[in-house]
Design an enzyme around this catalytic site. Sequence first.
Site, mmCIF file in Angstrom:
data_model
loop_
_atom_site.group_PDB
_atom_site.id
_atom_site.type_symbol
_atom_site.label_atom_id
_atom_site.label_comp_id
_atom_site.label_asym_id
_atom_site.label_seq_id
_atom_site.Cartn_x
_atom_site.Cartn_y
_atom_site.Cartn_z
ATOM 1 N N LYS A 79 0.833 -1.181 0.119
ATOM 2 C CA LYS A 79 -0.045 0.085 0.029
ATOM 3 C C LYS A 79 0.920 1.080 0.062
ATOM 4 C CE LYS A 79 -3.978 2.091 2.488
ATOM 5 N NZ LYS A 79 -4.873 1.905 3.649
ATOM 6 N N SER A 159 -9.873 2.391 2.682
ATOM 7 C CA SER A 159 -8.852 2.964 1.776
ATOM 8 C C SER A 159 -8.097 2.179 1.069
ATOM 9 C CB SER A 159 -8.118 3.880 2.586
ATOM 10 O OG SER A 159 -7.450 3.373 3.631
ATOM 11 N N SER A 183 -10.500 0.062 6.950
ATOM 12 C CA SER A 183 -9.962 0.310 5.635
ATOM 13 C C SER A 183 -8.989 -1.018 5.214
ATOM 14 C CB SER A 183 -8.743 1.295 5.967
ATOM 15 O OG SER A 183 -9.443 2.498 5.517
#
Lengths: 493, 100, 499
Positions: A79, A159, A183
């Site tokens: 990420k 997210s 998330s």
Amino acid sequence: MTELTKLGVKAIRDGVRAGDFTAREVAESFNSAVAAAAELNAFIVTTPDHALAAADAADKARADGKKLGAMAGVPIGMKDLFATHGVQTTAASHILEGFEPQYESTVSQNLWDAGAGMLGKLNLDQFAMGSSNETSYFGNVASPWRKDGTNAAMSPGGSSGGSSSAVAARIAPAATGTDTGGSIRQPAAFTGICGIKPTYGRCSRWGVVAFASSLDQAGPMARSVEDCAIMLGAMAGFDPKDATSLQMDVPDWEGALSADLKGKKVGIPKEYRMEGTDQAILDSWEQGKAWLKDAGAEIVDISLPHTKYALPAYYIIAPAEASSNLARYDGVRYGLRDLPEGAGLQDMYAETRAAGFGDEVKRRILIGTYVLSAGFYDAYYNQAQKVRALVARDFEQAWAECDVILAPTTPTASFPLGSLEDDPLTMYLNDVFAVPASLAGLPAMSVPAMLNSDGLPLGLQLVGKPFDEQTVLDAGLAIQQRAAFDHAPEKWW
Amino acid sequence: MSVDKQTVAKIASLARIKMGDDELEHLVPELNNILEWVEQLGEVDVEGIEPMSAVIPNRLRLRDDVIDADPKTAGGRRDDVLANAPAAEHGFFGVPKVIE
Amino acid sequence: MSNYRIQGQTGDWEVVIGLEVHAQVTSSAKLFSGASTAFGAEPNSQVSLVDAAMPGMLPVPNRECIRQAVRTGMAIEAEIHKWSRFDRKNYFYADLPQGYQISQLYHPIVGEGQLTIEADDKSGIPEDKVIGIERIHVEQDAGKLMHDQHPTMSYVDLNRSGVALMEIVSKPDMTSPAEAGAYVRKLRSILRYVGSCDGNMEEGSMRADVNVSVRKVGAEELGTRTETKNVNSVRFVMQVIEYEANRQVDVLESGGTVDQETRLFDVATGTTRTMRSKEDAHDYRYFPDPDLLPLVLEDDFLADCRASLPELPDAKRTRYEQELGLTPYNARELTAEVETFGRFETLLAVTAAKIGKPEAKVATQVANWALSVAPGVVKGLGEEANLANSTPEAQATILAMQDKGEISGGQAKEIYEIVLREGGDPETIADEKGLKQVSDTGAIEAAIDEILANNQDKVEQYKGGKDKLFGFFVGQTMKAMQGKANPAVVNQILKDKLG
Ligand SMILES: [Mg+2]
Ligand SMILES: [Zn+2]
């Protein structure tokens, strides 16, 4: 030979160890899959060389008869919230575009030390603020899933939407995620994969771009509970550089995995039966209960009375912390600088931040600034932290009655990108079931349960006691075995 | 409590985010929606409850007073510190001239 | 109460002063990172990724900084808070990389304490006065901006960024520049005794924010105050107060109001002016730093802190007076600075050992030597004095010879002068240069006999009751002995012979 990109962490690791295939073959397969999946927009940058180098190191170690690390030969997606040395790290924002950290986050370093390689930096909601992956400066991420019979691009959740999209699309066997208020779990649920947020403090936050410090936790996203257990084991660990890091040994979660839940009590919180929850979600919840019962658990009703207030408390605490955490993006030491002719220092700040932050980030910074500003601190922030204490107390009291809690991960399945664009509040409600565990710092996981009538995945959430990731993973495994969720999105990219 | 355009402008200035009129106007109802929604917290009886200060029962760990014990939190890496600076000159960060 | 007044046209005004002293904590590494705190390094060479607020960087507190703050708190008899917490103070400035300063607002580590400033008639402090201290909290220092290196840019050096400070906040208990000066001096002395701050004001280790307001004499309510930032000497602190008090009186008497504002001191002109850059920075949005957990101090830690405290200035001064029998003046002078009492106590110990008497019996002699005799000789020599020669051993030897009557006070100075200039053993010097008193009764007796024989008339007068003549005989004897006779021996023989 097996199609290597269909394999998960455990299968790759074991296959490389056994010599069924080389780590290089694995890395090459995934590098190609990544290159062919540009339409998903899951990656902001790809790093095929990093993946290959790690693979070669794993192959060489094996050839030399050395012991292979827990993630040796496994290429993963990172990420883009984790600082990676010399590799652009943006938090999906314009303000950090081009930023090349001269340091490596503890979690990513732990993964490299365990033998993993990096396929690239995964797209996300800007500064991890969002639940649909529509706030990235680098464009929306598309879910590999589509509603039956439609072509509309669906949200991969957020997210960690680049992570969920990539893992669900089989262009990465696993990916890192971060979870501030759901998330990891919400995108995992939207895309039919697993994801676990460990106890707050298990994974170091050092080198992870901060959103809300008291909530942020890293965790793995993969397609099975076993894969999550392996990868979490590699990511976690005490870090003296993080004052909130837990000074505890990392258990052998993988080794201790057991789907036998005899003697375990599973709590069903009545407050999670909320209005507006899809019937299909409620059905999946019932099914989850039946599966866990089948695994030997006793099902008990519990109450978490302050559940309703968790989300509004979160939307005070997280923006407040974020408004302060994001003050460092000011155009002085790194990142974007917008300096109009003749502008002074304070103008430079205002211009830089106006140009560098997206709308959702600005919205949250403003909310956070407002709730902390003179005269409002007690009414908003302090009140929210008191409510948070009550939410945490609810859980503590629940542990007297059960060992793990079962609930839906989200109130709905995924939705088409763009459909909630102008409705921040409805968007926030996506995390209504995920946020309470975040506020209390508890380990929580989403595992895929089934497809709904539109052919979209639904996830079930397990929340555990502090430090008890094992029971969460065990219950997840019990569901995984019974749900036998082997659906994959049809390739359209 | 609700915000008006002037308040939003004040917050935006406090947060150092330049905003045009349009943007401010757009934000007023959005922020008010959110604020109105979070104000339901006021209903909660928090009598005698201490605001949460540590998520997981844990206390602050302290570090030994040793210079450069860990390279990751050490000094003596000026090049790394300046590597991404928009304006770095003579070992300094440059900013528009400030009058104190 | 001081009698410091500003005579205005509308009457007399008094001034109310509070000081926020920022003292750099003595530590090797910074408060939240491992970078060095050493003064004077190349720009940005002592900056860690943490101090530069790179994305994802986190603070971990330095135990030594906490320990020093606690010890300082104990030294001002303050309440130590076993539970404290760090807060963020949010504002944007180029010397503040995080966009917030980690400080302590809501729960500081040290609560209320106090110190005493001593009476000083010269300065208009009629009696000892207790100044209240509100709190001490621990916080990060900011970086440094340089404005004169480039035509259109300011340069940022983050070497100081993250260095630990103690902010020591007084109550508004001071009412004259002299009191404020005495407070800063006393505080500095305590910090240096404790070792928690080196007190080096030139290097910025200690600087004061000076809060000043004025009110009509007798008025209950406090006036609006101004805060003048970063004043870095005692003299400047006093100048700021003087200037601000007069300025505020002028403003008020001409019908204006004092703005509550932050001001800067201009060393060159001795005046203050509004600080433009901080004008709008008043909403700091303090909240607990979520990167840090509450700081909980264990009993063991506190006990160690207390056990490590040295004898503090007030206690030492009292002991010097009561146990060593020193005059109040000498006791105060000797205890004012760490270096002074350090040298004194060493010299006292060596001298007492050499003479073989308890310290209390030689303390006055040593104190006089240390405070007036020795400095006088050093000063007289100027450049020629090599202080490295002035070892405790050499000085103690001189003092011991004097104590035994081998040398006079004048000879002690002469010997010391030679020691300072050339080094060497004082006994050898005394022998070689003939700098010794004659205690040989035979020689003295012979001299006295001769003087008495030559002054029969005066002997008769003395015996007839003119006691004052005793001094005459002493003087004559000393003259005859070229000043080298031991006065005590001379006195004794004269007394015996004159009956
Ligand atoms: Mg101040
Ligand atoms: Zn301060």
